[in-house]
Motif scaffolding. Structure first.
Motif, PDB file in Angstrom:
ATOM      1  N   UNK A  95       0.683  -1.125  -0.082  1.00 31.95           N
ATOM      2  CA  UNK A  95      -0.169   0.261  -0.052  1.00 31.95           C
ATOM      3  C   UNK A  95       0.914   1.073  -0.038  1.00 31.95           C
ATOM      4  N   UNK A  96       1.750   1.194   0.463  1.00 28.32           N
ATOM      5  CA  UNK A  96       3.286   1.931   0.038  1.00 28.32           C
ATOM      6  C   UNK A  96       3.249   3.536  -1.370  1.00 28.32           C
ATOM      7  N   UNK A  97       2.973   4.549  -1.005  1.00 31.45           N
ATOM      8  CA  UNK A  97       2.574   4.657  -2.494  1.00 31.45           C
ATOM      9  C   UNK A  97       4.309   4.758  -3.385  1.00 31.45           C
ATOM     10  N   UNK A  98       5.186   4.504  -2.960  1.00 30.80           N
ATOM     11  CA  UNK A  98       6.714   3.833  -2.900  1.00 30.80           C
ATOM     12  C   UNK A  98       6.752   2.731  -3.965  1.00 30.80           C
ATOM     13  N   UNK A  99       5.931   1.861  -3.681  1.00 32.55           N
ATOM     14  CA  UNK A  99       6.576   0.466  -4.166  1.00 32.55           C
ATOM     15  C   UNK A  99       5.554   0.358  -5.637  1.00 32.55           C
ATOM     16  N   UNK A 100       5.469   0.947  -6.690  1.00 29.26           N
ATOM     17  CA  UNK A 100       5.825   1.568  -7.851  1.00 29.26           C
ATOM     18  C   UNK A 100       6.630   1.671  -8.481  1.00 29.26           C
ATOM     19  N   UNK A 101       7.214   2.073  -7.701  1.00 32.84           N
ATOM     20  CA  UNK A 101       9.136   2.570  -8.078  1.00 32.84           C
ATOM     21  C   UNK A 101      10.073   1.121  -7.517  1.00 32.84           C
ATOM     22  N   UNK A 102       9.854   0.429  -5.903  1.00 32.23           N
ATOM     23  CA  UNK A 102      10.576  -0.926  -6.163  1.00 32.23           C
ATOM     24  C   UNK A 102       9.710  -1.799  -7.048  1.00 32.23           C
ATOM     25  N   UNK A 103       8.924  -1.638  -7.204  1.00 35.77           N
ATOM     26  CA  UNK A 103       8.624  -2.922  -8.392  1.00 35.77           C
ATOM     27  C   UNK A 103       8.932  -2.439  -9.947  1.00 35.77           C
ATOM     28  N   UNK A 104       9.080  -1.322 -10.366  1.00 36.45           N
ATOM     29  CA  UNK A 104      10.066  -1.437 -11.719  1.00 36.45           C
ATOM     30  C   UNK A 104      11.423  -1.944 -11.521  1.00 36.45           C
ATOM     31  N   UNK A 105      12.348  -1.100  -9.956  1.00 38.10           N
ATOM     32  CA  UNK A 105      13.834  -1.524 -10.153  1.00 38.10           C
ATOM     33  C   UNK A 105      13.902  -2.087  -9.776  1.00 38.10           C
ATOM     34  N   UNK A 106      12.982  -3.684  -9.053  1.00 39.63           N
ATOM     35  CA  UNK A 106      12.378  -4.648  -9.205  1.00 39.63           C
ATOM     36  C   UNK A 106      13.382  -5.422  -9.979  1.00 39.63           C
ATOM     37  N   UNK A 107      12.004  -5.014 -11.357  1.00 38.39           N
ATOM     38  CA  UNK A 107      12.072  -5.717 -12.783  1.00 38.39           C
ATOM     39  C   UNK A 107      13.392  -5.828 -13.521  1.00 38.39           C
ATOM     40  N   UNK A 108      14.378  -4.601 -13.102  1.00 38.42           N
ATOM     41  CA  UNK A 108      15.332  -4.280 -14.032  1.00 38.42           C
ATOM     42  C   UNK A 108      14.731  -3.005 -14.895  1.00 38.42           C
ATOM     43  N   UNK A 109      16.135  -2.882 -16.091  1.00 43.25           N
ATOM     44  CA  UNK A 109      15.800  -1.997 -16.629  1.00 43.25           C
ATOM     45  C   UNK A 109      15.587  -2.203 -17.571  1.00 43.25           C
ATOM     46  N   UNK A 110      15.279  -3.606 -18.392  1.00 41.88           N
ATOM     47  CA  UNK A 110      14.859  -4.008 -19.541  1.00 41.88           C
ATOM     48  C   UNK A 110      13.380  -4.211 -20.107  1.00 41.88           C
ATOM     49  N   UNK A 111      12.395  -4.170 -18.934  1.00 45.97           N
ATOM     50  CA  UNK A 111      11.072  -4.549 -19.118  1.00 45.97           C
ATOM     51  C   UNK A 111      10.258  -2.871 -18.323  1.00 45.97           C
ATOM     52  N   UNK A 112      10.020  -2.182 -19.994  1.00 44.47           N
ATOM     53  CA  UNK A 112       8.575  -1.022 -19.694  1.00 44.47           C
ATOM     54  C   UNK A 112       7.881  -1.883 -18.396  1.00 44.47           C
ATOM     55  N   UNK A 113       7.331  -1.444 -17.728  1.00 43.25           N
ATOM     56  CA  UNK A 113       5.661  -0.993 -17.392  1.00 43.25           C
ATOM     57  C   UNK A 113       5.268   0.432 -17.098  1.00 43.25           C
ATOM     58  N   UNK A 114       4.649   0.746 -17.447  1.00 41.20           N
ATOM     59  CA  UNK A 114       3.793   2.124 -16.845  1.00 41.20           C
ATOM     60  C   UNK A 114       3.384   2.285 -14.906  1.00 41.20           C
ATOM     61  N   UNK A 115       3.997   3.429 -15.072  1.00 38.28           N
ATOM     62  CA  UNK A 115       3.107   3.165 -13.557  1.00 38.28           C
ATOM     63  C   UNK A 115       1.305   3.673 -13.504  1.00 38.28           C
ATOM     64  N   UNK A 116       0.893   3.411 -14.279  1.00 40.69           N
ATOM     65  CA  UNK A 116      -0.733   3.339 -14.032  1.00 40.69           C
ATOM     66  C   UNK A 116      -0.308   2.292 -13.819  1.00 40.69           C
ATOM     67  N   UNK A 117      -0.361   0.882 -15.247  1.00 42.00           N
ATOM     68  CA  UNK A 117      -0.420  -0.221 -15.265  1.00 42.00           C
ATOM     69  C   UNK A 117       0.291  -1.002 -13.653  1.00 42.00           C
ATOM     70  N   UNK A 118       1.129  -0.431 -13.593  1.00 40.51           N
ATOM     71  CA  UNK A 118       1.533  -1.197 -11.902  1.00 40.51           C
ATOM     72  C   UNK A 118       0.994  -1.062 -11.000  1.00 40.51           C
ATOM     73  N   UNK A 119       0.448   0.477 -10.836  1.00 40.79           N
ATOM     74  CA  UNK A 119      -0.726   0.836  -9.841  1.00 40.79           C
ATOM     75  C   UNK A 119      -1.949  -0.203  -9.832  1.00 40.79           C
ATOM     76  N   UNK A 120      -2.355  -0.516 -10.938  1.00 39.52           N
ATOM     77  CA  UNK A 120      -3.304  -1.310 -10.963  1.00 39.52           C
ATOM     78  C   UNK A 120      -3.555  -2.458 -10.460  1.00 39.52           C
ATOM     79  N   UNK A 121      -2.391  -3.146 -11.390  1.00 37.88           N
ATOM     80  CA  UNK A 121      -2.062  -4.315 -11.270  1.00 37.88           C
ATOM     81  C   UNK A 121      -1.302  -5.009  -9.588  1.00 37.88           C
TER      82      UNK A 121
END
Length: 177
Positions: A95-121
């Motif tokens: 529920x933390x607002x910084x989770x989107x960035x954490x998920x993005x950095x955890x997946x690595x720079x090769x995978x493009x994930x939009x912020x809105x889609x990650x929040x929804x997921x």
């Protein structure tokens, strides 16, 4: 659609307003069931690889499993109530607002994930897998659907009896000796 954009309380209010046999309730039920199957399968396979184009789901599940392992290594999971503390901490983490960035950095720079889609997921994952209210909502819908189906069948039987009366008249009771 509903799970990604609405909180549990909003979903419960919608169901209360529209009813348990409404189109919205059926769509929410289908979303919950579909998401549960996907997340359960990804968790069972330990989130390895992206199965069948579930890039977002896989990213969230992999981050969840990573956080779960981190918390289990820090907290005594079996002793002193750790099995109750870990899910609460995981839900707070998601529920933390910084989770989107954490998920993005955890997946690595090769995978493009939009912020809105990650929040929804993440919202969908919380509702389906982490939040006990989501499980209660699911069970509530299931319980009411069976009640509503029974009521609908009863109403259909009664309306059939009324149509019979209109078409053929009321049945006369006869006494047989």
């Amino acid at each position: 659609m509903y799970l990604e954009s609405m909180t549990i309380d909003e979903i419960m209010e919608l169901i209360e307003n529209k009813g348990y046999m409404s189109f919205e309730t059926m769509a929410i039920m289908e979303e919950i069931e579909c998401s549960k199957r996907i997340y359960d399968r990804l968790i069972a396979t330990q989130g390895t690889g992206t199965a069948g184009g579930f890039v977002l789901e896989n990213a969230v599940v992999r981050y969840y499993l990573f956080q779960l392992d981190q918390l289990k290594s820090r907290l005594p999971y079996d002793a002193m109530g750790g099995q109750f503390v870990v899910p609460i901490l995981l839900m707070q983490e998601f529920r933390d607002s910084s989770t989107v960035n954490k998920v993005r950095s955890f997946c690595g720079p090769n995978v493009y994930l939009s912020e809105r889609e990650i929040k929804g997921e993440i919202q969908k994952f919380i509702t389906v897998h982490l939040d006990p209210q989501g499980i209660v909502l699911y069970m509530d819908i299931l319980g009411h659907l069976s009640d509503m189906k029974e009521k609908e069948e009863k109403d259909n039987r009664q309306s059939l009896a009324k149509r019979w009366e209109v078409a053929f008249g009321k049945r006369k009771k006869t006494c047989r000796a």
